[in-house]
Design an enzyme around this catalytic site. Structure first.
Site: not given
Lengths: 367, 202, 300
Positions: C31, C240, C243, C271
């Site tokens: 980080g 979606c 899909c 997808c």
């Protein structure tokens, strides 16, 4: 029915073909050559070399041609090429005192040893568009005279002899030469790195910053001690042969500003300096650079930092036009996933607002 | 005296060997305690293990001051080889070293004598490359920290025997600290400053 | 003229060494933003130069590279970067998340769970999470040194006072390994939980700002929040349209100027994979694919 967008690769290829076509323009018009750019658009080449940090007229001319005359794009091309070049080391410091001067003016003394030399300049031209240039134009031969053999000492050196101006910092021959293209920058930055940053900095940005100091945002009472333009030798100390080898000569413009004096109970008052240097003939750039260099010395000279031009983090972080143009223009890249997240949040906040204030929410088909 | 022509060679393919070595070291650093192999081989001057040499060729250059322990420094071949292949300056002062090469672990100086970085720039710290006897046999160490799914078990013969106790400074000083790369022949294990030894009862 | 000649993966070896050293320190200090001497790349700053430099420094001939922008392999910038590496490193490329060893991304984390053999390289515009609260690098560096993150909590709290919620929808700040507050790059906050305890190594490159940072595998990554205002990932509440996925992040597609719109997976590989497996959405345009697959089966 919905089909996701495809064929980006073809689109890119076609766009690049179209760009090449647009770059060439009407093919009935003769193609511009690199020599023509280098000879007839010389100041564009100078700026591209300066801000591109690479002294190579031919490559700069190529970059300008490739960039369709967009100088920031040309500078970018030169920089990207420069980044791939191997480094052998740093040259010896160039001696601008030994410059073969083509132009040299001082605003601080009426006459100076070596004389004022006006040289090729836009100064005192009346800015009237010249229709003669639109046709084929053969300029009058320039007036000539014997080359001046007299030395042309720098005006600041003349002032320095009497102690009227602070002395230039002495070079430490063994100290490594700072290079912000090789080392990440941290603040506060030393003057060598600040000057490097300004030398690579955007002329327009420096012009605005320098101008702001003249209008009172960090005023530093400048006099153009001297501006000189001409050729200097570049030498490189080769370890294996044990002496400095000449690499060739380059054209430089140097501006030394004489500024606001300093002094204290223990130190006699004297003028201070602001410095500007650029490849080729770049007076606006070097004068602006000198003003900003002096402004950035505020901390060192014990002045209060109150104005943008005195703020080194602000100036150094925003002076580079290749960085700036990239980040501003990246806004045209797709941002739809983060925008979608923001949109979702905004819709939610508006819905809650409508409920809390008992108003009819705007009809949203998707909600 | 060895001439430059007689020095053990560097990588046969500088670009791809450095890439492959780096990936092994990166994987080691990202998964502390895991044993990674260095595949590409270069010539090695005596006292330098194969993986040490490969790491040197991959990461050292003019910008990385080195500190060598007495065993490494004794060898003029090591000095010449490093200078010729990497150009990295060898320093007397361990506190300015980017990397330290340790061949004789019993003489490992106190870790505080290396660069520990500052709180503002904790990255300006020494990475110690410590050659050990084995990274496959020996005492079992149980490690935890970033990069480790639960705990990792490392079996190794490491000197100094109290290495992990000494690395306790990393816990107290974080984000400052020392990162260690253990080397045994062609094997490497990294112990970055975030890695802790699991002690009984913890 | 000095005719250009370029190295494997474009960068010269000295630059790669410098970047590689920065990557190792970045991994060792999760980080923390390691400064590095970012080079001028042959693409504009802000267009992925940081990610490209990190990828160039780690990429080898055995890698399989996937590049996505907004979750999609087919956005122009993703195509452009993928072509750059195919050309300069001759590396194999893929659009399948599972097959990739190195994935360079802008603004998304793939939906498919990443695995141990993978490295995710993020393109980062502004690496400093405190930058919009304090523009000075000297100040923000001091704040990180002292782990003084009060300013960030004040900002989030002011959001709550004003809007009733934390008004950050993307680039939502996280705390890494309980020490450094970090900017995850402008990913939607939906993706934040994927960073936590992730099996893959995550590397972040910011070219213009000259910073590299990292999250090692299996590292704790916590989105900043308050007990009474816990972090909530946002996702539009619909399956979606192609899909039928119920848990993926969705793009909003405007289909006319009368307010009609549809929602489809932002991760195109995910997808398409689902559609190939026979999943349907309400507006699926790909039943032919499934038919083709059925035919293949029948023939085979």
């Amino acid at each position: 029915m919905y089909v996701a967008v495809k064929g980006g690769e073809r689109a890119i290829e076609n766009a690049h073909r179209l760009l090449a076509h647009a770059r060439r323009g009407d093919q009935a018009v003769p193609e511009v050559t690199l020599d023509q750019i280098s000879e007839q658009l010389g100041l564009a080449v100078d700026r591209t070399m300066s801000e591109g940090s690479l002294y190579d007229r031919e490559l700069a001319a190529l970059a300008i041609k490739q960039a369709r005359g967009d100088l920031i794009e040309a500078i970018f091309l030169v920089r990207a090429f420069r980044a791939t070049l191997p480094r052998f080391g740093a040259s010896e410091p160039v001696d601008t005192g030994a410059m073969r001067v083509e132009r040299r003016v001082s605003s601080t003394f009426k006459d100076i040893p070596g004389g004022q030399i006006l040289g090729p300049t836009f100064d005192y031209t009346h800015r009237l568009l010249d229709p003669a240039l639109a046709q084929g134009f053969v300029p009058e031969a320039p007036a000539t005279a014997e080359a001046v053999t007299a030395a042309t000492p720098r005006v600041t050196d003349i002032l320095g002899r009497d102690g009227l101006i602070e002395s230039s910092p002495q070079a430490e021959p063994d100290a490594p030469v700072g290079d912000l293209t090789r080392e990440p920058l941290d603040f506060p930055a030393d003057r060598d790195l600040r000057l490097q940053n300004l030398a690579r900095g955007d002329e327009g940005f420096l012009l605005a910053m320098g101008y702001s100091t003249q209008r009172g945002y960090g005023r530093n009472h400048p006099f153009a001690g001297e501006i000189r333009f001409g050729e200097v030798e570049v030498e490189f100390f080769a370890e294996d042969v044990g002496f400095a080898v000449p690499l060739g000569s380059i054209e430089l413009t140097e501006c030394q500003m004489v500024n606001q004096f300093k002094g204290s109970a223990t130190e006699a008052p004297c003028f201070t300096r602001g410095y500007g240097l650029a490849f080729g003939q770049s007076e606006r750039k070097t004068m602006s650079m000198a003003l900003v260099d002096r402004a950035l010395r505020a901390r060192e000279l014990g002045e209060e930092v109150t104005a943008p031009a005195q703020d080194e983090e602000f100036v150094m972080s925003h002076s580079d036009n290749v960085q700036a143009t990239g980040f501003v223009e990246h806004l045209k890249l797709p941002h739809y996933v983060d925008f979608q997240s923001e949109l979702g949040l905004l819709r939610k906040l508006r819905k809650e607002f409508a409920e809390a204030n008992d108003v009819e929410p705007m009809q949203e088909a998707a909600e | 005296m060895t001439t430059i022509a007689e020095l053990p060679p560097g990588f046969a393919d500088k670009v791809l060997s450095a890439q492959s070595t780096f990936r092994s070291v990166m994987d080691a650093m990202a998964r502390p305690g895991s044993v990674q192999r260095i595949v590409p081989m270069a010539g090695t001057p005596d006292t330098m293990m194969r993986a040490t040499a490969a790491i040197a060729l991959t990461l050292f250059d003019h910008d990385t001051p080195l500190w060598l322990d007495a065993r490494m420094r004794e060898s003029s071949d090591v000095l010449k080889w490093l200078k010729f292949h990497t150009g990295a300056p060898v320093m007397q002062d361990s506190s300015v070293a980017s990397f330290a090469l340790i061949a004789d672990a019993t003489a490992l100086p106190a870790l505080e004598r290396f660069a520990l970085g500052s709180n503002e720039y904790p990255d300006r710290s020494t990475t110690i490359i410590l050659q050990v006897e084995s990274l496959s046999a020996g005492r079992a160490y149980e490690l935890r920290g970033p990069g480790i799914d639960g705990t990792a078990r490392l079996q190794a013969a490491i000197k100094p025997a109290d290495l992990f106790e000494r690395l306790g400074i990393n816990e107290a000083l974080f984000p400052r600290g020392i990162d260690v790369v253990l080397v045994a022949d062609d094997a490497v294990v990294a112990i970055p400053r975030t890695t802790r030894l699991v002690t009984k009862g913890s | 003229m000095n005719a250009p000649a370029y190295n494997f993966a474009y960068l010269d070896e000295q630059t790669k060494r410098m970047i590689r050293r920065a990557i190792l320190k970045a991994i060792a200090i999760p980080g923390y933003q390691v400064p590095f001497a970012s080079r001028e790349m042959p693409m504009p700053y802000g267009w992925g130069t940081g990610g490209v430099q990190v990828t160039a420094a780690i990429l080898g001939p055995d890698d399989k590279l996937k590049v996505i922008d907004q979750g999609s392999d087919d956005t122009t910038n993703a195509i452009s970067i993928r072509k750059f590496f195919a050309k300069t490193a001759g590396v194999a490329t893929t659009t399948a998340t599972e097959e990739a060893t190195v994935i360079q991304t802008r603004h998304r984390i793939p939906e498919t769970t990443l695995s141990e053999g993978q490295v995710l390289v993020y393109q980062v515009p502004i690496p400093e999470p405190l930058r919009f609260l304090e523009p000075r690098e000297t100040e923000t560096r001091r704040m990180h040194a002292l782990a003084e993150y009060g300013l960030m909590h004040v900002k989030l709290y002011e959001d709550i006072a004003r809007f009733g919620h934390i008004a950050t929808a993307y680039a939502y700040p996280v705390k890494v390994n309980a020490r450094y507050v970090m900017d995850p790059s402008p990913t939607p906050k939906f993706d934040n939980p994927k960073m936590d305890n992730c099996a893959a190594l995550q590397l972040f490159g910011a070219g213009r700002e000259k910073r590299i940072y990292a999250i090692p595998p299996y590292t704790q990554v916590v989105s900043l929040d308050f007990e009474d205002h816990p972090f909530e990932p946002y996702r539009f509440n619909a399956p979606c349209a192609l899909c039928g996925a119920e848990k993926s992040y969705l793009d909003e597609i405007v289909t006319d100027d009368k307010g009609s719109r549809m929602f489809v997976c932002s991760d195109t590989d995910f997808c398409e994979g689902r559609q190939a497996e026979g999943h349907h959405g309400s507006l699926s345009a790909a039943p032919y694919k499934e038919k083709a697959r059925q035919q293949e089966k029948n023939n085979g």
